[in-house]
Write a protein that holds these residues in place. Structure first.
Motif, PDB file in Angstrom:
ATOM      1  N   THR B 110      32.769 -17.578 -37.963  1.00  0.00           N
ATOM      2  CA  THR B 110      33.821 -16.579 -38.203  1.00  0.00           C
ATOM      3  C   THR B 110      34.217 -16.556 -39.654  1.00  0.00           C
ATOM      4  OG1 THR B 110      35.613 -18.148 -37.872  1.00  0.00           O
ATOM      5  CG2 THR B 110      34.837 -16.965 -35.905  1.00  0.00           C
ATOM      6  N   ALA B 112      37.325 -16.191 -42.566  1.00  0.00           N
ATOM      7  CA  ALA B 112      38.561 -16.967 -42.694  1.00  0.00           C
ATOM      8  C   ALA B 112      39.723 -16.355 -41.908  1.00  0.00           C
ATOM      9  CB  ALA B 112      38.941 -17.100 -44.171  1.00  0.00           C
ATOM     10  N   ASP B 113      39.625 -15.050 -41.582  1.00  0.00           N
ATOM     11  CA  ASP B 113      40.693 -14.446 -40.787  1.00  0.00           C
ATOM     12  C   ASP B 113      40.392 -14.485 -39.288  1.00  0.00           C
ATOM     13  OD1 ASP B 113      38.711 -12.579 -40.535  1.00  0.00           O
ATOM     14  OD2 ASP B 113      39.901 -10.880 -41.262  1.00  0.00           O
ATOM     15  N   THR B 115      37.701 -13.235 -37.724  1.00  0.00           N
ATOM     16  CA  THR B 115      36.726 -12.237 -37.284  1.00  0.00           C
ATOM     17  C   THR B 115      35.334 -12.860 -37.217  1.00  0.00           C
ATOM     18  OG1 THR B 115      37.947 -10.866 -38.840  1.00  0.00           O
ATOM     19  CG2 THR B 115      36.144  -9.806 -37.635  1.00  0.00           C
ATOM     20  N   ASN B 177      33.400 -10.125 -45.344  1.00  0.00           N
ATOM     21  CA  ASN B 177      34.049  -9.604 -44.146  1.00  0.00           C
ATOM     22  C   ASN B 177      34.192  -8.092 -44.326  1.00  0.00           C
ATOM     23  OD1 ASN B 177      35.926  -8.835 -42.207  1.00  0.00           O
ATOM     24  ND2 ASN B 177      37.045 -10.775 -42.354  1.00  0.00           N
ATOM     25  N   LEU B 180      37.582  -6.294 -43.585  1.00  0.00           N
ATOM     26  CA  LEU B 180      38.626  -6.672 -44.536  1.00  0.00           C
ATOM     27  C   LEU B 180      38.410  -6.023 -45.900  1.00  0.00           C
ATOM     28  CD1 LEU B 180      41.118  -8.493 -45.046  1.00  0.00           C
ATOM     29  CD2 LEU B 180      39.531 -10.305 -45.698  1.00  0.00           C
ATOM     30  N   ALA B 207      37.012 -13.319 -49.042  1.00  0.00           N
ATOM     31  CA  ALA B 207      36.739 -12.558 -47.818  1.00  0.00           C
ATOM     32  C   ALA B 207      35.435 -13.047 -47.217  1.00  0.00           C
ATOM     33  CB  ALA B 207      36.681 -11.067 -48.123  1.00  0.00           C
ATOM     34  N   SER B 209      33.139 -16.548 -45.207  1.00  0.00           N
ATOM     35  CA  SER B 209      33.205 -17.444 -44.061  1.00  0.00           C
ATOM     36  C   SER B 209      32.946 -18.885 -44.478  1.00  0.00           C
ATOM     37  CB  SER B 209      32.170 -17.004 -43.012  1.00  0.00           C
ATOM     38  OG  SER B 209      30.877 -17.027 -43.601  1.00  0.00           O
ATOM     39  N   ASN B 228      39.458 -23.770 -45.621  1.00  0.00           N
ATOM     40  CA  ASN B 228      39.535 -22.658 -44.679  1.00  0.00           C
ATOM     41  C   ASN B 228      39.783 -23.234 -43.271  1.00  0.00           C
ATOM     42  OD1 ASN B 228      38.942 -20.616 -42.883  1.00  0.00           O
ATOM     43  ND2 ASN B 228      36.823 -20.323 -43.597  1.00  0.00           N
ATOM     44  N   LYS B 230      39.829 -21.882 -40.496  1.00  0.00           N
ATOM     45  CA  LYS B 230      38.981 -21.313 -39.444  1.00  0.00           C
ATOM     46  C   LYS B 230      37.511 -21.599 -39.690  1.00  0.00           C
ATOM     47  CE  LYS B 230      42.292 -18.636 -37.379  1.00  0.00           C
ATOM     48  NZ  LYS B 230      43.100 -17.912 -38.340  1.00  0.00           N
TER      49      LYS B 230
END
Lengths: 358, 534, 265
Positions: B110, B112-113, B115, B177, B180, B207, B209, B228, B230
């Motif tokens: 994914t 960092a947000d 997704t 991303n 984004l 933006a 991963s 990060n 995530k």
């Protein structure tokens, strides 16, 4: 003494005349300053024309160079498709809107770069000036009052030594001694790596850290300032010592000082009330000018201490042939000098009516 | 101190376009330990970057940060650059003609947000990179990416191109991303070069991963990364990384006293002398220094004489030159630096023979030849190029050749170098990505760089040209490496290029860190692989 | 302090001049000769040690005098000629011409010397000639002002008016009266400025804007040493060379000024 009473008596009668004289004086100084500013843009512009290389190729990325629209837009913005005098006018037009162009090195507006670098230099120059003025005045007066004796001789030789030492060499020596050998000083830069710059208020780290209540950051910033400030102070102190010494000696020769001594006033009173006051205007002038020239003249010291100030920016711009930045720095430096000079002149004019009449 | 505008990456631009390599965080070989929750790694380096937009960046400092923030399809781990390793792609296959490559994305990766990373993001990122027409775009020309399904990306090449997997590990091909960045003005359309407005956003936010995200970017001062939350792979050992701008001299002083977790990226050569033994030093010889000669008699009667090139080659004191670079220096072998596949092996070092040099000059009828020698007045990897040039000048003088040194600011150097009118000069050179391809293309007759030397025929052009052709036709790495060796031998025998020395990139680590290894892959050091010494 | 100090200053300058002339004879090594003995600390074989390319620092310092002193002299002489000429014109012609020239001096003063010199050498490319050119450009106004002042002084004495009345042409007046009368202050100033020129030249070289490598120039040598300060001998000795020359110039300049009582700037 005599002069002052004469002035006092004539003030009432002449105040109207003086006011218009003062106004004329101020206007004339302002006009000269404005002319000099304009002239400095011309000098800077002419200088940059001599810098080799095509400004379009230097300013635009490869991709933009391949795009005729981008090239045309750039040429139109800076008036490059027009003859040189018109280009200069285009530059002045952009300048009036606060647009100094974009640095080729940093890709940022030159004005923004300057706003980052100027406080860094001020942070060095201010303490250096304060230190130099205090030391310079004290030592200079000491030497003047002891004219011809051993103390005076030592001061004069010391001052000459200070004036004759290359600043960049002294910086290297200082780093070698205080950082490499003794390990008591940090190694250049503005802050130790573990600290982040404090929230920006003035742009001077030590002050901003104090304002933000970050004492450890402020102390670290001060430690970084110490060595370059000391090095910078050497030459300025030496200059001031010599200057103060001769200014005081000159005043000492004046009749009213002799009269004051003759009246039996204590030496200290004479010293403070008359000597220092008489020399004060000149000392302030000298200090202001030293401040102005230091603001950009610190390039060699900044270069050794990796200090991201105006001098370093000027040097980086010059060595990368970054025209907008070179021009921007030149204008900034000239503007500071001209404004400081104007301020000094105006101060003089207000303080001493005789000057207005010249 | 002379002209401290240390501009490694700008130097890379010297060759045609340029670029280093892949971005990405690696998955294997990390010193995983979760470390303390607020541990900070300090990276001291002399800043060279303009942007943190993967599609536009091409400078060393930017690559170090980008590699930690953006994963790409493949990556290299440790110091190895032979074989691309899985990253966002868990596997890939290549067709026999080296024209079609199929990548299968890993599950669960994914941004960092939060997704998920999909094939759409990959296609978008690669298209954007190409259409931005930035400095690295040219390496990707002729490639086309398509999403076969959410987890499959097919990349086709017009020409046989065994380098595609390596390109997919470059920091430039970091995956963004899509959702984004399009919100912030990014586009992968053909007009991206003018229509894409995402650079400003990407300079202040990550933006990707990768294992780190951007906390703060202060140009000229510092780039701060934080872990990060995530991140799909193993968490990095340090929760925060501060990359700070520091010149070489101060890096040495700082590292000498470092007790915390600190690494320095620009210490090389003599700056390594006298460092405490507790520091770790990792080096790879990935840069070569070469001199170039103009073959156009109208430019110079001296440099255009092939015998002069050979005399110069015999005049140079190769071990002495290598010694200027300190422990990272290597005696000149071939134009491909020893760190890369296809380099010439040990035993092929060039040798000095002053008598031969004099003989060659006499044969060519060149008495006391004098020639101008331009070089950029910069310090590259801790070595002032003026010192290297002065050494060459001294060696040449011993053979009766008079070299007039002309140091130039980098931009002025580039202008004269590219202008094709400089009789002789010198430049360091790093590969844009860890394969010989780019230099074989540009330095062989007909290439961009060779044209600056006005080199198309004679002066050994036939042999070098044939070797280059063989290299480009090869469809496997192995075949290409073999051809690269042949090409370099031809270039060392007769060409307007004189190899001077090779030098290393270096990573120095404080006693508190482990795994601070220099990689010639392009990103200098894998920040997420640096560990905490227990 | 005067007498003994002035004597010392004179002998120091004399020694440097002698060293500059005899550099080829007295220096133990060829200043450009490289050797494998790099970064050797001071020893019996190399009194001042060796640098990064194994060159003898002592020999380079001695040969540096051959570069720094003549270049500084060139700066001072050329600036004196240019500034003197403009000052003469300004003082003699007066009015608009005077105004223009004086504003020009103001303009040059508005830039710190090192910044302007840096910009000029950057624009024209680093070389000894351009460094001299840059320093002449930044230092002529001092001379122009002093000479102008001297000329105005003469005019004030109604010297020129009388000459004109006697039917003597302007060129003759300039040659016969104005020039000889303003030479004194100019020469005093030039002595004082010589040290400054040495300093500025070294500063430019330190930044890489002076003579090209491999030239042995003091400022450039300090820059080489500054690249690795642990090798102190590479930069300490050339710095001492600059210091002694500049100090001697300054002592001498001071002494001459005191003797003739001429203001500076």
């Amino acid at each position: 003494m005599l002069l002052r009473s004469v002035l006092h008596r004539s003030v009432l009668h002449r105040s109207a005349v003086l006011r218009s004289a003062l106004l004329r004086y101020v206007l004339r100084r302002l006009a000269i300053a404005a002319g000099l500013l304009l002239g400095s843009t011309l000098v800077g512009f002419a200088l940059v024309q001599a810098v080799p290389g095509d400004p379009v190729a230097a300013n635009l990325s490869d991709q933009a160079l391949g795009d005729p629209a981008a090239v045309a837009a750039f040429r139109a913005k800076w008036g490059l498709d027009r003859p040189l005098p018109m280009q200069y006018l285009a530059y002045l037009g952009n300048l009036l809107q606060g647009d100094l162009g974009t640095s080729q090195q940093t890709g940022r507006p030159v004005l923004a770069d300057l706003l980052d670098h100027v406080p860094a230099t001020i942070e060095l120059v201010l303490p250096a000036i304060v230190l130099s003025v205090v030391l310079g005045t004290a030592i200079g007066m000491y030497a003047a009052l002891r004219q011809g004796r051993a103390g005076d001789q030592a001061v004069r030789v010391g001052a000459l030594l200070g004036l004759s030492t290359p600043q960049f060499w002294l910086s290297v020596l200082a780093l070698y001694l205080f950082f490499y050998v003794l390990g008591v000083s940090p190694n250049g830069g503005r802050l130790s790596p573990q600290f982040s710059p404090p929230p920006r208020v003035t742009g001077m780290y030590s002050l901003d850290a104090l304002l933000a209540g970050q004492l450890d950051v402020a102390w670290d910033a001060v430690q970084h300032i110490a060595l370059p400030v000391l090095v910078l102070s050497v030459v300025t102190t030496a200059t001031l010592v010599r200057f103060v010494r001769s200014a005081i000696l000159e005043v000492l020769r004046k009749d009213y000082i002799a009269a004051a001594y003759a009246k039996g006033l204590p030496a200290r009173t004479v010293l403070l009330r008359h000597l220092l006051r008489a020399g004060l205007v000149q000392i302030i002038t000298m200090t202001s000018l030293a401040f102005a020239s230091m603001l950009a003249g610190t390039v060699l010291v900044e270069s050794v201490f990796s200090w991201p100030g105006v001098g370093e920016y000027a040097y980086a711009s010059a060595s990368a042939l970054d025209r907008p930045a070179i021009l921007g720095v030149c204008l900034f430096v000239a503007a500071v000098y001209i404004v400081v000079n104007l301020a000094v002149d105006l101060l003089y004019g207000v303080a001493d009516p005789r000057i207005r009449l010249t | 101190m002379t002209l401290r505008s240390t501009t490694p990456a700008a130097v890379r631009v010297l060759l045609a376009a340029t670029l280093a390599v892949a971005a990405t965080a690696c998955t294997a070989g990390r010193n995983g330990s979760s470390g303390s929750s607020t541990s900070t790694l300090i990276v001291n380096t002399s800043f060279v970057y303009k942007t943190l937009d993967p599609g536009r960046a091409y400078e060393q400092t930017g690559y170090v940060a980008l590699h930690a923030m953006y994963d790409s399809l493949l990556t290299f781990t440790g110091t190895d650059v032979e074989e691309p390793k899985p990253n966002l792609a868990e596997s890939y296959t290549a067709s026999d003609d080296a024209k079609t490559f199929t990548f299968t994305l890993r599950q669960g990766a994914t941004f960092a947000d939060g997704t998920p990373v999909t094939a759409e993001d990959v296609v978008f990122s690669l298209n954007r990179l190409q259409n931005l027409k930035g400095s690295s775009a040219s390496f990707f020309s002729g490639l086309e990416a398509t999403a076969k399904d959410a987890r499959t990306v097919v990349i086709t090449s017009e020409e046989p191109n065994p380098t595609v997997p390596v390109l997919m590990a470059m920091p430039a091909s970091g995956i963004l991303n899509r959702k984004l960045v399009t919100q912030h003005g990014a586009t992968d359309g053909e007009d991206a070069a003018t229509a894409d407005k995402a650079q400003q956003y990407l300079d202040q936010a990550a933006a990707g991963s990768g294992p780190y995200v951007l906390e703060r970017n202060t140009p000229g001062s510092e780039i701060v990364l934080k872990a990060n939350d995530k991140y799909w792979g193993t968490k990095p050992a340090y929760s925060r990384v501060v990359i700070r701008n520091m010149d070489v001299q101060n890096q040495k002083l700082t590292m000498t006293r470092a007790t915390d977790a600190e690494i320095a990226l620009d210490l090389s050569g003599k700056f390594l002398d006298g460092l405490p033994e507790t520091l770790s030093i990792s080096q790879k010889q990935d840069t070569v220094y070469f001199a170039f000669l103009n073959t156009d008699p109208a430019v110079s009667k001296v440099s255009s004489n092939p015998k002069f090139a050979q005399a110069m080659r015999a005049a140079i004191d190769y071990p002495g030159l290598a010694a200027l670079f300190g422990r990272g220096g290597g005696t000149a072998r071939g134009l491909v630096a020893p760190a890369y596949p296809g380099a010439l092996g040990e035993g092929e070092e060039l040798k000095r023979d002053v008598e031969k040099a004099k003989r060659l000059l006499a044969e060519a009828g060149l008495n006391d030849p004098s020639v101008e020698f331009i070089y950029p007045a910069i310090t590259y990897r801790g070595v002032d190029l003026g010192t290297v040039a002065t050494k060459v000048q001294g060696d040449a003088a011993a053979a009766g050749i008079d070299i007039e040194l002309t140091p130039l600011p980098l931009t002025a150097f580039l202008e004269r170098y590219r202008g094709g009118k400089a009789p002789m000069g010198m430049t360091p050179q790093s590969l844009s990505y860890p394969r010989a391809e780019s230099i074989v293309k540009v330095m062989s007759p007909g290439g961009v760089n060779a044209e600056r030397m006005n080199w198309s025929k004679g002066y050994g052009a036939e042999e070098a040209g044939a070797a280059a052709k063989e290299f480009l036709a090869a469809t496997t790495d192995a075949a290409r490496n073999e051809a690269a060796v042949k090409w370099q031998r031809a270039m060392n025998t007769d060409s307007p290029y004189l190899l001077l020395a090779s030098n290393s990139g270096t990573v120095v680590g404080s006693p508190a860190v482990t795994g601070a290894e220099y990689t010639p892959a392009g990103w200098t050091v894998d920040l997420a692989a640096v560990g905490v010494k227990k | 302090m005067r007498r003994p100090l002035v004597l010392i200053a004179l002998s120091v300058l004399g020694a440097w001049l002698l060293l500059a002339v005899l550099a080829g004879v007295v220096s133990p090594y060829d200043p450009l000769a490289q050797s494998a003995d790099t970064y050797a600390p001071p020893s019996a074989a190399h009194w001042f040690g060796t640098d990064e390319l194994g060159r003898d620092v002592l020999s380079r310092v001695v040969h540096g005098a051959r570069l720094s002193i003549p270049l500084a002299l060139a700066v001072v002489v050329l600036a004196l000629l240019l500034g003197g000429l403009l000052g003469l014109i300004a003082g003699y012609v007066g009015r608009a011409v005077d105004e223009v020239i004086m504003r020009l001096t103001d303009l040059v003063f508005a830039f710190p010397q090192i910044i302007l010199a840096m910009a000029v050498t950057a624009a024209f490319g680093p070389s000894p000639a351009n460094a001299v050119l840059a320093l002449v450009i930044v230092s002529w106004p001092v001379y122009a002002r002093v000479i102008r002042g001297a000329v105005l002084g003469i005019r004030g004495e109604n010297y020129l008016g009388i000459a004109r009345m006697l039917g003597v042409g302007p060129i003759t007046v300039l040659r016969r009266d104005v020039v000889p009368n303003s030479v004194g202050p100019a020469v005093v100033l030039a002595t004082l400025e010589l040290g400054n020129a040495v300093l500025l030249l070294a500063g430019l070289s330190f930044l890489g804007l002076g003579p090209r490598p491999p030239a042995a120039e003091w400022g450039a040598m300090i820059a080489l040493g500054a690249a690795d300060i642990s090798k102190w001998w590479v930069s300490v000795f050339p710095g001492l060379a600059i210091l002694t020359v500049v100090l001697a110039c300054n002592i001498l300049g001071d002494a001459i000024r005191d003797r003739f009582d001429v203001g500076h700037r």
